[in-house]
Scaffold this active site. Structure first.
Site, PDB file in Angstrom:
ATOM      1  N   CYS A  80      -5.744   2.111 -12.634  1.00  0.00           N
ATOM      2  CA  CYS A  80      -5.379   0.747 -13.040  1.00  0.00           C
ATOM      3  C   CYS A  80      -6.380   0.223 -14.070  1.00  0.00           C
ATOM      4  CB  CYS A  80      -5.248  -0.157 -11.811  1.00  0.00           C
ATOM      5  SG  CYS A  80      -4.300  -1.642 -12.143  1.00  0.00           S
ATOM      6  N   HIS A 191      -0.943   2.742  -9.110  1.00  0.00           N
ATOM      7  CA  HIS A 191      -1.831   2.935  -7.964  1.00  0.00           C
ATOM      8  C   HIS A 191      -1.370   4.137  -7.153  1.00  0.00           C
ATOM      9  CE1 HIS A 191      -4.406  -0.627  -8.151  1.00  0.00           C
ATOM     10  NE2 HIS A 191      -3.384  -1.144  -8.813  1.00  0.00           N
ATOM     11  N   GLU A 193      -2.667   5.506  -4.671  1.00  0.00           N
ATOM     12  CA  GLU A 193      -2.904   5.297  -3.229  1.00  0.00           C
ATOM     13  C   GLU A 193      -1.835   4.410  -2.597  1.00  0.00           C
ATOM     14  OE1 GLU A 193      -4.392   3.774  -5.662  1.00  0.00           O
ATOM     15  OE2 GLU A 193      -5.124   1.784  -5.101  1.00  0.00           O
TER      16      GLU A 193
END
EC number: 4.3.2.10
Lengths: 217, 252
Positions: A80, A191, A193
């Site tokens: 990001c 992202h 994750e």
């Protein structure tokens, strides 16, 4: 495998730490250069504004540290804002110089699309990635795989080099570099994750590369 | 192109899921983390936890629920209910929530939205709006305190004001449709969707997969949320998505 999550006081590091722990990495959240020297790979996270992030990195001498990683074999993954910092500069709240690893500039999404409709900013939600090429560490990517990943950002990389952009998305008619790669540096605008099974797959592949480079320096 | 998001909502009271008793397949269906993981595996794009605890202890427990969820989930999630201060926001975001939602507290003190957006970024701040049609006013009015008190705000005006202050997303619940299972409130959703430039989540009224199709094709809403139909297995996230996909709505 030791992954150093570079801690410069920006954003929430818990989710990304947990994602790496699930991949059986040893995770060290630190800004200490002696500690960072012992790591096999690096993660540069980031949520917030570009100028604040650069100022903090510089206060901690981490900007020079990250730049000198280009002379090593150790992988770094920017996520990001962490990816955006790897570009030449950003127009977020004025013009700020970045780390200059990748060629290109960070700027805000256009507020109007080609039909003069207002664009919803941030670009938030699930968008599929189109791969234009595959870096070595991503071999075996199945064309049939669903490549949706989760984005949340108002600024994006522009004037990028084709060979540095591995995968991109489209939002409101704009080309959004999603996954970028140059030597040992990788950037993900989304992202991983928070990107379900495909995000986990990408992270796992990146971690595998860290291991590969560690074992074959 | 962005896909339409399907968002299950979990009501949590004193650390336990209030609904969700139908999940015999889970070890502990009352455990919010277990249920959240189940939805993640089903393909939910995002989750909302709504804390309806009354006690201080319940609120403390919610922080643990958030921390455990952040450790287990691979999708973003929002936490709402009883968030009144920047400190409350910080606690939830530090524990691993991606966004926080505010409702009554934002009406009472709208600067909370601006402060939260300045501190954490607009993308973290969701403003939840409970709206009900008023014959007298000939529009939808905003309610607070879990729908018990009417305010002076119309839904459209408040959505615009919240966005101006820095809200990054609007979670819009139709009180008329909520619990009716007869479909989302298309007119309300459309009115608010057209009035603001941030993502809007439609909520209230989902009874089956077709209702999701209707709201996504009859309005340009970004996401749709439901609670009981998923909890009581009247449909599943998987089924909703496969219906949408078959009919040409872009989903993950």
């Amino acid at each position: 495998m030791k992954i150093g999550v570079i801690d410069y006081g920006m954003g929430n590091l818990y989710s990304v730490e947990q994602a790496l722990l699930r991949l059986e990495c040893e995770v060290f959240i630190t800004s200490d250069i002696n500690m960072l020297n012992q790591m096999d790979g690096y993660l540069l996270p980031g949520v917030g504004a570009f100028p604040d992030a650069m100022r903090r990195l510089s206060e901690l001498c981490l900007d020079d540290y990250i730049k000198q990683l280009a002379t090593t074999n150790k992988p770094l993954l920017g996520i990001c804002l962490g990816m955006q910092l790897l570009y030449e500069d950003s127009k977020e709240n004025g013009l700020t110089k970045g780390l200059g690893i990748f060629t290109g500039n960070i700027q805000k999404f256009d507020e109007l699309d080609s039909q003069q409709n207002r664009v919803r900013i941030p670009h938030m939600g699930w968008n599929p990635l189109s791969f234009t090429h595959q870096p070595e560490w991503l071999d075996g990517l199945d064309k049939e795989d669903s490549t949706h990943v989760y984005f949340v950002h108002s600024y994006l990389a522009q004037n990028t080099r084709q060979h540095e952009v591995v995968a991109s998305s489209t939002y409101a008619g704009q080309f959004v570099p999603g996954l970028v790669q140059k030597d040992n540096f990788t950037g993900m605008q989304f992202h991983p994750e928070k990107s379900g099974p495909f995000g986990k797959y990408l992270l796992a592949k990146w971690v595998k590369q860290v291991k590969g480079r560690r074992d074959q320096p | 192109m962005l896909t339409k998001r399907i968002i299950p909502c979990l009501d949590v009271k004193e650390g336990r899921v209030v609904k969700g008793v139908q999940f015999v397949s889970l070890r502990d269906a009352g455990d919010p983390v277990e249920l959240a993981k189940f939805y993640d595996e089903q393909g939910a794009d995002e989750l909302v936890f709504l804390d309806i605890s009354a006690s201080h202890e319940g609120k403390e427990t919610m922080v643990d629920v958030v921390r455990q969820s952040a450790a287990e989930l691979a999708i973003p999630f929002t936490v709402g209910g009883g968030i009144r201060t920047i400190e409350d926001m910080k606690n939830m975001l530090r524990a691993g929530a991606d966004k926080v939602s505010v409702n009554t507290s934002a009406i009472e003190r709208p600067e909370l939205i601006a402060e939260g957006a300045a501190f954490f970024g607009s993308q973290c701040i969701v403003v939840a709006i409970d709206a009900k049609w008023s014959e007298v006013d000939d529009t939808w009015m905003v309610y607070t305190h879990g729908g018990r008190r009417v305010t002076q705000w119309t839904a459209v005006k408040w959505a615009q004001e919240a966005t101006r202050l820095g809200a990054g997303e609007i979670l819009l619940t139709s009180m008329n449709q909520d619990g009716e299972k007869s479909g989302f409130d298309i007119a309300l959703t459309k009115a608010v969707r057209d009035a603001v430039n941030v993502p809007v989540i439609a909520s209230g009224g989902a009874g089956n997969a077709q209702h999701f199709y209707d709201v996504f094709t009859q309005t340009d809403v970004d996401a749709a949320l439901a609670a009981s139909i998923f909890h009581y297995k009247e449909t599943s996230v998987k089924e909703v998505k496969s219906v949408l996909r078959e009919k040409g709505v872009s989903v993950r």
